[in-house]
Design a protein around this motif. Sequence first.
Motif, short mmCIF file in Angstrom:
data_model
loop_
_atom_site.label_atom_id
_atom_site.label_comp_id
_atom_site.label_asym_id
_atom_site.label_seq_id
_atom_site.Cartn_x
_atom_site.Cartn_y
_atom_site.Cartn_z
N HIS A 14 0.83 -1.21 0.00
CA HIS A 14 0.00 0.00 0.00
C HIS A 14 0.86 1.26 0.00
N ARG A 15 1.94 1.25 0.75
CA ARG A 15 2.82 2.42 0.79
C ARG A 15 3.50 2.65 -0.54
N ASP A 16 3.94 1.58 -1.19
CA ASP A 16 4.58 1.73 -2.50
C ASP A 16 3.60 2.25 -3.55
N ARG A 17 2.35 1.82 -3.49
CA ARG A 17 1.37 2.30 -4.45
C ARG A 17 1.06 3.77 -4.24
N CYS A 18 0.97 4.20 -2.98
CA CYS A 18 0.65 5.59 -2.71
C CYS A 18 1.82 6.52 -3.05
N ARG A 19 3.03 5.99 -3.08
CA ARG A 19 4.18 6.82 -3.44
C ARG A 19 4.33 6.99 -4.94
N LYS A 20 3.63 6.20 -5.74
CA LYS A 20 3.70 6.36 -7.18
C LYS A 20 2.93 7.60 -7.61
N PRO A 21 3.31 8.19 -8.75
CA PRO A 21 2.57 9.37 -9.23
C PRO A 21 1.12 9.01 -9.54
N GLY A 22 0.21 9.71 -8.92
CA GLY A 22 -1.19 9.45 -9.14
C GLY A 22 -1.78 8.44 -8.19
N GLY A 23 -0.97 7.54 -7.66
CA GLY A 23 -1.44 6.54 -6.74
C GLY A 23 -2.48 5.60 -7.31
#
Length: 314
Positions: free
Chosen positions: A36-45
């Motif tokens: 979840h943390r890695d996905r939220c750190r991506k641009p746009g999430g």
Amino acid sequence: MRLLAGAGLCLALAALALLAVALSTDHWYETDARRHRDRCRKPGGKRNDPGYMYTPGQHLPLRGEPPSSRIRSPRGGEPGGVRMISRAEDLGVRGLRERPTGARDLPLSRPYLATDPHCSRRFNSTVSGLWRKCHRDGFDKDTEELILKGIVERCTSVRYYYTSSSLPPNLSVNVTKTIRQDEWHALHLRRMTAGFIGMAVSIILFGWMVGVLGCCKQHDLMQYVAGLLFLMGGTCCIISLCTCVAGINFELSRYPRSIYSLPEEISHGYGWSMFCAWGGLGLTLLSGFLCTLAPSLSASQSAVHKPRQENGAV
């Protein structure tokens, strides 16, 4: 049947060891928030898991243009420019654009909102037990740095007394009252879990001491009592583990869901401490069955081998 009684006592001792390990460790319930943390750190999430579909902002229906949004020119009252507000701007997103008069046929660009509301909250990878809740070692570099600096504690103690938690100020009175009632309910479940498992360990230990004395003195009644105590301790252990599972499920289903629910990307489940407790429960029930069975078998064998008295013999 001293063999059955000895096997039952050995199983009871192993059950005590498993329960002691479960009580002294913090791996009853585990969460892993790395995905979840890695996905939220991506641009746009954006989520890319199969089966999940986004509804982009440009496919949403446009809202009617209010009369106050038109800007009239000082010449004759004709509209000199129209202020078009996208759906994102209606939600409070910056980037308000004003459309010129001669560009009415041009498409108006809208900002794309792909932000997950769960990304605004911080989720940590934790392990929790009966007494402590700790951050998992090596799962989050930012948290590890804060722990090394002394800003964040590695473990926090689980409270068995009521303390009101801090809530957002924009909640209604009914929602706040529901949250307070749920806190009391969760506190009662935690107290029941710790209390019944403590009773289970005490009863099993007392039954083991009675069983050892019964084996040393070859007293069948004491072995039978020890078996009953093991079964009673297993019952208390069942109640404790069931209330623990109920408490975890209750915490995940509390209202409002936006505060207490977990995103789908966070993997969570029971740890090896919970399995040690369930293993101790199984060994306790098995030892109780063996210790209660041994005296009945010895009594039946003594009745079979008893010699018949001759007629006229005293």
